[in-house]
Write a protein that holds these residues in place. Structure first.
Motif, short mmCIF file in Angstrom:
data_model
loop_
_atom_site.label_atom_id
_atom_site.label_comp_id
_atom_site.label_asym_id
_atom_site.label_seq_id
_atom_site.Cartn_x
_atom_site.Cartn_y
_atom_site.Cartn_z
N LEU A 179 0.85 -1.21 0.00
CA LEU A 179 0.00 0.00 0.00
C LEU A 179 0.89 1.26 0.00
O LEU A 179 0.63 2.21 -0.74
CB LEU A 179 -0.92 0.02 1.23
N LYS A 198 -3.91 8.04 -16.82
CA LYS A 198 -5.21 7.38 -16.78
C LYS A 198 -5.14 6.19 -15.80
O LYS A 198 -4.06 5.69 -15.49
CB LYS A 198 -5.58 6.87 -18.18
N THR A 199 -6.31 5.73 -15.38
CA THR A 199 -6.36 4.61 -14.43
C THR A 199 -5.65 3.39 -15.00
O THR A 199 -4.91 2.69 -14.29
CB THR A 199 -7.84 4.26 -14.13
N ILE A 200 -5.85 3.14 -16.27
CA ILE A 200 -5.24 1.97 -16.90
C ILE A 200 -3.71 2.07 -16.85
O ILE A 200 -3.00 1.06 -16.70
CB ILE A 200 -5.76 1.81 -18.36
N ILE A 225 -2.56 1.15 -13.37
CA ILE A 225 -2.56 -0.30 -13.18
C ILE A 225 -1.34 -0.92 -13.88
O ILE A 225 -0.64 -1.77 -13.33
CB ILE A 225 -3.88 -0.92 -13.69
N LEU A 249 0.42 -7.19 -6.11
CA LEU A 249 -0.11 -6.37 -7.21
C LEU A 249 -1.41 -5.67 -6.80
O LEU A 249 -1.57 -4.47 -6.99
CB LEU A 249 -0.35 -7.24 -8.45
N CYS A 250 -2.31 -6.45 -6.19
CA CYS A 250 -3.61 -5.90 -5.81
C CYS A 250 -3.44 -4.74 -4.81
O CYS A 250 -4.11 -3.70 -4.93
CB CYS A 250 -4.44 -7.02 -5.20
N PHE A 251 -2.53 -4.91 -3.85
CA PHE A 251 -2.36 -3.87 -2.82
C PHE A 251 -1.56 -2.67 -3.34
O PHE A 251 -1.80 -1.54 -2.91
CB PHE A 251 -1.75 -4.46 -1.55
N ILE A 264 -1.76 -1.57 -6.45
CA ILE A 264 -2.76 -0.82 -7.24
C ILE A 264 -3.70 -0.06 -6.30
O ILE A 264 -4.01 1.11 -6.52
CB ILE A 264 -3.55 -1.77 -8.17
N THR A 265 -4.15 -0.74 -5.25
CA THR A 265 -5.05 -0.08 -4.29
C THR A 265 -4.38 1.16 -3.70
O THR A 265 -4.98 2.24 -3.65
CB THR A 265 -5.42 -1.05 -3.14
N LEU A 321 -4.07 3.97 -6.41
CA LEU A 321 -5.33 4.63 -6.78
C LEU A 321 -5.93 5.44 -5.63
O LEU A 321 -6.46 6.54 -5.84
CB LEU A 321 -6.34 3.59 -7.28
N LEU A 322 -5.79 4.91 -4.41
CA LEU A 322 -6.28 5.67 -3.24
C LEU A 322 -5.45 6.95 -3.07
O LEU A 322 -5.98 8.04 -2.85
CB LEU A 322 -6.18 4.83 -1.97
N MET A 359 -6.13 9.81 -5.49
CA MET A 359 -7.31 10.58 -5.11
C MET A 359 -6.97 11.54 -3.96
O MET A 359 -7.39 12.70 -3.96
CB MET A 359 -8.41 9.61 -4.67
#
Lengths: 145, 314
Positions: free
Chosen positions: B58, B74-76, B79, B112-114, B116-117, B120-121, B124
């Motif tokens: 994170l 961009k978001t993509i 990622i 990877l999942c964390f 990206i999280t 993206l968080l 923002m």
């Protein structure tokens, strides 16, 4: 999958950060299922932010939230599911005009859900958000300016 | 005179700085835990706490987003570059933390999942220009990392499997105690890509207290001591020494194994295989999915072999 997780693991949405991890996971899945979906959501964010007195924030249960005067207009989850809040009368009227559905959880509320998949859906999502935006009363006599 | 970093350099900084900080955090927290616990550290230096796979990724994502957010990616793209950062993290773990390829393969989806999280968080949050909130969240993450480092990490699990052997119990028992090399074709994907799999078992006596060896495909040997030896009924053994290599074996200790036999009264026998193991990687809910799957496939490979051997001469 989204519905199954919401139905079976709903209480876990209160665990800090977990809804956002799930939303990131949904975004990764979306990349493979609907190649341009994330771009459509980015476009919607850019457009809504161009309206006066709007802002974006992280939705508490994962996703991007659109606000006007710090009040929520709606939010989009990582799988492209748009949720917008209306009154129940407005919701019934919109359900006749647009391919929108009851909210995926709060079916008897004024919330509507709409799944964005195509570029046409992006336009509909923007119309729904604009409609909600125009309905929101200004908090001060000076209006939106 | 200063120059504005180019888009490419910001992306590269975002990946590099995040990975350097993660190495310092993971390496530093392990060193700190070992140093503070001194000679009582035991296996703690080998423990990968949940912070290593959740809080650190994170933070990595948040650091990357710090460099990337002025670029209005961009978001993509977030990622995609987070995926690159994950690959770099795996490569640095391979080089500096001596992790194995299969271990990294298992952990990479979680990282990877964390990442990206986090990215993206943080994107923002940075766009909100609320630095008080940003500092609070960074401080909270650091506190969780410290608290987790010094928390107790005990995760002992049992995996149990059952098969029916079409042979009487006295035919099955000898193959439970020891068996010749397994020649079964491998169909579990982790064994196919190189994870060590059980091959043979030998004993140096037929009584409680005698030694037993479980030999794996790459030559690894688990030294066992039989603590319950009840012919045609129960064989329980403690693992007294086991290999620790860079792959999964370095993050799990098999504590005890057990075979229970039950005569079904119709010429068949029920064989129950139990294994107790201790995990050194967290979060348990994620790694238990893998360790259960691996242990189950070790069980099934051995028990299928016992079944074939037992049924051969019936």
């Amino acid at each position: 999958m989204f519905d199954w997780v919401v139905k079976n693991f709903g209480p876990l949405k209160h665990v800090p950060v977990l809804p956002h991890v799930f939303d990131a996971f949904l975004k990764m899945i979306s990349l493979f299922q609907h190649k341009h979906l994330l771009d459509y959501v980015d476009d919607i964010e850019t457009e809504v932010c161009s309206w006066q007195n709007t802002s974006v924030s992280v939705h508490k249960y994962g996703g991007i939230q659109f606000n006007t005067y710090n009040r929520e207009l709606g939010h989009i989850h990582g799988n492209g599911l748009l949720d917008v809040l209306f009154s129940r009368e407005q919701k019934l009227m919109l359900m006749k005009q647009y391919p929108v559905q009851d909210h995926h959880v709060f079916k008897n509320s004024g919330w509507i859900s709409f799944k964005i998949k195509t570029i046409e859906d992006k336009q509909i999502a923007l119309e729904l958000l604009k409609y909600a935006y125009d309905l929101k009363p200004c908090p001060s006599p000076h209006g939106r300016g | 005179m200063t120059s504005t970093p180019t888009k490419q350099s910001r992306i590269v900084y975002g990946i590099l700085v995040a990975n350097i900080v993660s190495l310092l955090l993971v390496g530093g927290s392990k060193w700190l835990a070992t140093w503070l616990e001194g000679s009582h550290a035991g296996n703690s230096s080998g423990v990968f706490i949940f912070s290593s796979f959740i809080i650190v990724p994170l933070i990595m994502g948040a650091i990357s987003a710090w460099y990337w957010h002025p670029l209005k990616l961009k978001t993509i793209q977030y990622i995609g570059w987070s995926a690159v950062s994950t690959l770099v993290a795996c490569a640095t773990s391979f080089v500096f933390l001596k992790e194995g390829v299969i271990c990294l393969l298992i952990v990479s989806p979680l990282i990877l999942c964390f990442i990206i999280t986090g990215a993206l968080l943080a994107r923002m949050l940075y766009n909100r220009k609320n630095n008080t909130l940003n500092s609070s969240i960074a401080g909270l993450a650091f506190l969780v990392l410290i608290a987790d480092t010094f928390s107790s990490h005990e995760n002992i699990r049992l995996v149990s499997d059952t098969i029916i052997v079409n042979a009487p119990i006295e035919k099955v028992w000898p193959y439970v105690v020891e068996y010749k090399p397994i020649t079964l074709k491998e169909d579990y994907w982790l064994f196919q890509i190189g994870m060590p799999r059980p091959v043979q078992s030998t004993v140096d006596g037929y009584e409680a207290g005698a030694g037993r060896k479980c030999i794996f495909s790459n030559g690894y040997v688990f030294d066992e001591k039989m603590i319950v030896y009840k012919p045609n009924d129960e064989l329980t053994f403690d693992i007294i020494s086991q290999p620790h290599d860079p792959e999964i074996m370095g993050h799990i200790d098999i504590l005890r194994g057990q075979f229970l036999l039950k005569d079904n009264g119709d010429g068949t026998t029920t064989v129950i295989g139990n294994s107790w193991y201790k995990l050194y990687v967290f979060p348990g809910w994620y790694f238990n999915l893998w360790s259960e799957s691996i242990t189950r496939n070790v069980h099934l490979r051995v028990m299928e072999h016992i079944k074939i051997l037992s049924e051969e001469h019936v």
